[in-house]
Design a protein around this motif. Structure first.
Motif, PDB file in Angstrom:
ATOM      1  N   SER A  84       0.837  -1.193   0.000  1.00 25.41           N
ATOM      2  CA  SER A  84       0.000   0.000   0.000  1.00 25.41           C
ATOM      3  C   SER A  84       0.874   1.245   0.000  1.00 25.41           C
ATOM      4  N   LYS A  97      -2.568   6.344  -0.593  1.00 19.60           N
ATOM      5  CA  LYS A  97      -3.706   6.278  -1.507  1.00 19.60           C
ATOM      6  C   LYS A  97      -4.457   7.595  -1.506  1.00 19.60           C
ATOM      7  N   SER A 115      -7.990   9.143  -2.598  1.00 19.30           N
ATOM      8  CA  SER A 115      -9.335   8.650  -2.910  1.00 19.30           C
ATOM      9  C   SER A 115      -9.760   9.145  -4.294  1.00 19.30           C
TER      10      SER A 115
END
Length: 160
Positions: A116, A119, A121
């Motif tokens: 990950s 991030k 959105s």
């Protein structure tokens, strides 16, 4: 192991080769040569590498390397046979526990889990895209309007 190291050291000294010269010729570190001669097997991570170092060092010094390897194998057998079953079981449990902790997953292109990253959105991306489009449109319209006003002033100047 100390007997092997002493034999190698005596052979090296009788030939008149320095530790640095032997290490350079064998592509080893001088500390490794010193550890071999001192019989310090714990300085090596793997006894198989140590075995090959002893073999190569014996060949380099002109000794019978097969005898040295046989002597090393005897030392290794004596050393490992001194381990108790409890020590072996403890070591086995430690290895199993370590393997459980480091349990590796099967990786395929379909099950690969990407690490990950930060991030963003999708909503934020859409808002940024809309703002960029609005900004571009504003500059294009402003440029068109400024061209129209400059053209009008030019035509008025020409008419006068």
């Amino acid at each position: 192991m100390k007997e092997i190291g002493e034999a190698l050291k005596e052979a090296r000294e009788s030939i008149g080769i320095s530790i640095e010269e032997a290490a350079n010729d064998l592509k080893l570190k001088p500390s490794q040569i010193e550890d071999i001669e001192a019989g310090n097997k714990d300085a090596f991570q793997d006894v198989f590498y140590l075995k090959y170092f002893i073999r190569d060092y014996s060949k380099y010094l002109g000794l019978d390397y097969e005898d040295m390897i046989d002597e090393f194998n005897e030392f290794l057998f004596d050393y490992t046979s001194k381990l108790s079953l409890d020590d072996i079981k403890k070591a086995k449990k430690q290895v199993e526990n370590k393997e459980k902790k480091e349990e590796k997953k099967i990786v395929s292109p379909y099950t690969y889990e990407r690490k990950s990253r930060a991030k963003i959105s999708p909503i934020v991306l859409y808002i940024l895209l809309v703002l960029i489009i609005i900004t571009c449109c504003y500059f294009v319209i402003d440029k068109i309007n400024s061209n129209d006003t400059t053209n009008e002033t030019k035509t008025e100047n020409v008419i006068k």
